[in-house]
Design a protein around this motif. Structure first.
Motif, PDB file in Angstrom:
ATOM      1  N   GLY A   1     -22.992 -65.635  46.357  1.00  0.00           N
ATOM      2  CA  GLY A   1     -24.126 -65.875  47.434  1.00  0.00           C
ATOM      3  C   GLY A   1     -23.539 -65.500  48.925  1.00  0.00           C
ATOM      4  O   GLY A   1     -23.914 -64.644  49.608  1.00  0.00           O
TER       5      GLY A   1
ATOM      6  N   LEU B   1     -22.600 -61.982  48.940  1.00  0.00           N
ATOM      7  CA  LEU B   1     -23.784 -61.081  49.288  1.00  0.00           C
ATOM      8  C   LEU B   1     -24.455 -61.078  50.918  1.00  0.00           C
ATOM      9  O   LEU B   1     -24.969 -59.948  51.213  1.00  0.00           O
ATOM     10  N   ARG B   2     -24.500 -62.188  51.277  1.00  0.00           N
ATOM     11  CA  ARG B   2     -25.151 -62.672  52.631  1.00  0.00           C
ATOM     12  C   ARG B   2     -24.148 -61.761  53.571  1.00  0.00           C
ATOM     13  O   ARG B   2     -24.609 -61.271  54.683  1.00  0.00           O
TER      14      ARG B   2
ATOM     15  N   ILE C   1     -32.831 -61.321  47.078  1.00  0.00           N
ATOM     16  CA  ILE C   1     -32.426 -62.501  47.637  1.00  0.00           C
ATOM     17  C   ILE C   1     -33.759 -63.303  48.286  1.00  0.00           C
ATOM     18  O   ILE C   1     -34.210 -64.377  48.137  1.00  0.00           O
TER      19      ILE C   1
ATOM     20  N   PHE D   1     -32.641 -62.939  41.247  1.00  0.00           N
ATOM     21  CA  PHE D   1     -31.442 -62.342  40.790  1.00  0.00           C
ATOM     22  C   PHE D   1     -31.166 -61.216  41.364  1.00  0.00           C
ATOM     23  O   PHE D   1     -31.966 -60.272  41.036  1.00  0.00           O
ATOM     24  N   ILE D   2     -30.131 -60.891  41.694  1.00  0.00           N
ATOM     25  CA  ILE D   2     -29.519 -59.205  41.685  1.00  0.00           C
ATOM     26  C   ILE D   2     -29.256 -58.407  40.293  1.00  0.00           C
ATOM     27  O   ILE D   2     -28.741 -59.590  39.565  1.00  0.00           O
TER      28      ILE D   2
ATOM     29  N   MET E   1     -24.290 -57.004  39.973  1.00  0.00           N
ATOM     30  CA  MET E   1     -23.263 -57.881  40.272  1.00  0.00           C
ATOM     31  C   MET E   1     -21.771 -57.652  39.397  1.00  0.00           C
ATOM     32  O   MET E   1     -20.846 -58.211  40.003  1.00  0.00           O
TER      33      MET E   1
ATOM     34  N   GLY F   1     -21.276 -69.655  41.835  1.00  0.00           N
ATOM     35  CA  GLY F   1     -22.663 -68.867  41.866  1.00  0.00           C
ATOM     36  C   GLY F   1     -22.449 -67.628  40.985  1.00  0.00           C
ATOM     37  O   GLY F   1     -23.461 -67.031  40.800  1.00  0.00           O
ATOM     38  N   PHE F   2     -21.567 -67.605  40.246  1.00  0.00           N
ATOM     39  CA  PHE F   2     -21.306 -66.540  39.374  1.00  0.00           C
ATOM     40  C   PHE F   2     -20.424 -66.875  38.052  1.00  0.00           C
ATOM     41  O   PHE F   2     -19.360 -67.723  38.260  1.00  0.00           O
TER      42      PHE F   2
ATOM     43  N   ARG G   1     -24.382 -66.243  36.718  1.00  0.00           N
ATOM     44  CA  ARG G   1     -25.671 -66.904  36.394  1.00  0.00           C
ATOM     45  C   ARG G   1     -26.596 -66.262  35.208  1.00  0.00           C
ATOM     46  O   ARG G   1     -27.675 -66.872  35.199  1.00  0.00           O
TER      47      ARG G   1
ATOM     48  N   GLN H   1     -23.691 -61.916  32.399  1.00  0.00           N
ATOM     49  CA  GLN H   1     -22.651 -61.884  33.616  1.00  0.00           C
ATOM     50  C   GLN H   1     -21.484 -62.716  32.961  1.00  0.00           C
ATOM     51  O   GLN H   1     -20.389 -62.498  33.306  1.00  0.00           O
TER      52      GLN H   1
ATOM     53  N   ARG I   1     -30.685 -69.957  55.835  1.00  0.00           N
ATOM     54  CA  ARG I   1     -30.753 -69.120  54.766  1.00  0.00           C
ATOM     55  C   ARG I   1     -32.155 -68.423  54.648  1.00  0.00           C
ATOM     56  O   ARG I   1     -33.161 -69.282  54.548  1.00  0.00           O
TER      57      ARG I   1
ATOM     58  N   ASP J   1     -33.371 -67.661  51.809  1.00  0.00           N
ATOM     59  CA  ASP J   1     -33.961 -68.053  50.607  1.00  0.00           C
ATOM     60  C   ASP J   1     -34.374 -69.471  50.304  1.00  0.00           C
ATOM     61  O   ASP J   1     -34.677 -70.127  49.415  1.00  0.00           O
TER      62      ASP J   1
ATOM     63  N   ARG K   1     -36.783 -70.662  42.665  1.00  0.00           N
ATOM     64  CA  ARG K   1     -35.358 -70.688  42.284  1.00  0.00           C
ATOM     65  C   ARG K   1     -34.982 -71.627  41.475  1.00  0.00           C
ATOM     66  O   ARG K   1     -33.964 -71.095  40.507  1.00  0.00           O
TER      67      ARG K   1
HETATM   68  P1  AMP Z   1     -26.283 -68.675  46.245  1.00  0.00           P
HETATM   69  O1  AMP Z   1     -25.611 -68.934  47.719  1.00  0.00           O
HETATM   70  O2  AMP Z   1     -25.151 -68.862  45.179  1.00  0.00           O
HETATM   71  O3  AMP Z   1     -27.313 -69.702  45.934  1.00  0.00           O
HETATM   72  O4  AMP Z   1     -26.945 -67.447  45.879  1.00  0.00           O
HETATM   73  C1  AMP Z   1     -27.955 -67.056  46.843  1.00  0.00           C
HETATM   74  C2  AMP Z   1     -28.664 -65.812  46.244  1.00  0.00           C
HETATM   75  O5  AMP Z   1     -27.841 -64.774  46.041  1.00  0.00           O
HETATM   76  C3  AMP Z   1     -29.309 -66.094  44.559  1.00  0.00           C
HETATM   77  O6  AMP Z   1     -30.576 -66.866  44.707  1.00  0.00           O
HETATM   78  C4  AMP Z   1     -29.467 -64.789  44.221  1.00  0.00           C
HETATM   79  O7  AMP Z   1     -30.644 -64.131  44.826  1.00  0.00           O
HETATM   80  C5  AMP Z   1     -28.116 -64.074  44.739  1.00  0.00           C
HETATM   81  N1  AMP Z   1     -27.013 -64.182  43.729  1.00  0.00           N
HETATM   82  C6  AMP Z   1     -25.948 -64.855  44.208  1.00  0.00           C
HETATM   83  N2  AMP Z   1     -25.108 -64.961  43.021  1.00  0.00           N
HETATM   84  C7  AMP Z   1     -25.769 -64.134  42.217  1.00  0.00           C
HETATM   85  C8  AMP Z   1     -25.401 -63.745  40.709  1.00  0.00           C
HETATM   86  N3  AMP Z   1     -24.340 -64.327  40.110  1.00  0.00           N
HETATM   87  N4  AMP Z   1     -26.450 -62.906  40.031  1.00  0.00           N
HETATM   88  C9  AMP Z   1     -27.504 -62.623  40.706  1.00  0.00           C
HETATM   89  N5  AMP Z   1     -28.035 -62.914  41.915  1.00  0.00           N
HETATM   90  C10 AMP Z   1     -26.760 -63.830  42.660  1.00  0.00           C
END
Ligand code: AMP
Length: 189
Positions: A32, A35-36, A53, A58-59, A64, A85-86, A88, A92, A133, A135, A144
């Protein structure tokens, strides 16, 4: 040692990961956060990821897995990662095993942090008021949670079958939850 921290949005994965990474001497890899950062720099991956996001989705797995494959190094894999967060999704989880195998590494424990849906909603609404954030909008919080149960929960079975799953109650103070997690690694079993 390579460890995963799994759990629904708002359960405290990031908070706990930051606390345990130094104690356990692991490199914190939060997809996460990664990606941010990509979104901030407006990279190609960032532009694609933002679309997913912001909708609370999900991506795609192939993107990923490519990111993870490019991020993991032999040296750091041997030192040990704390994956936050991986994975998910099941593809994966399978892909991560293949990537780690390349370096003769594997997952040693998958921590499943749990909390009631009521508590998760309270925490996410609080986080949403902080406005950090895109999301965390109230309209996306429920989506979510649903996506977590449909797409992520199946990986719990995957790690349970491998005898790697460690259930941890995520309710209570940050300090208490932290102690529960560290107890897993202090016990001799
Ligand atoms: P997080 O900060 O872990 O809550 O991630 C925020 C957002 O990033 C998630 O709601 C997804 O949209 C995307 N994301 C993060 N990790 C993944 C992953 N492993 N697979 C797919 N999307 C991800």
């Amino acid at each position: 040692m390579n460890i995963l921290i799994i759990g629904p949005p708002g359960v405290g994965k990031g908070t706990q990961a930051k606390l345990i990474k130094d104690t356990l001497g692991l490199i914190h890899l939060s997809t996460g956060e990664l990606l941010r950062k990509e979104i901030k720099t407006k990279s190609k991956v960032g532009i694609i990821s933002k679309r997913f996001i912001d909708k609370g989705e999900f991506i795609p797995d192939d993107i990923m897995l490519e990111i993870i494959n490019n991020t993991i190094t032999r040296h750091n894999c041997l030192k040990g990662y704390l994956f936050d967060g991986f994975p998910r999704t099941l593809p994966q989880a399978e892909g991560l095993d293949m990537i780690l195998n390349k370096y003769n590494c594997n997952i040693n424990a998958a921590i499943n942090l749990t909390a009631s849906i009521e508590e998760l909603k309270i925490r996410l609404l609080k986080r949403s008021n902080q406005g950090n954030r895109s999301d965390d909008l109230p309209s996306i919080i429920d989506k979510r949670q649903k996506i977590y149960w449909i797409q992520t929960a199946p990986i719990l079975k995957y790690y349970k079958a491998k005898n790697l799953l460690k259930e941890v109650d995520g309710l209570g103070s940050i300090k208490h939850v932290n102690k529960r997690i560290l107890n897993i690694f202090n016990s001799n079993d």
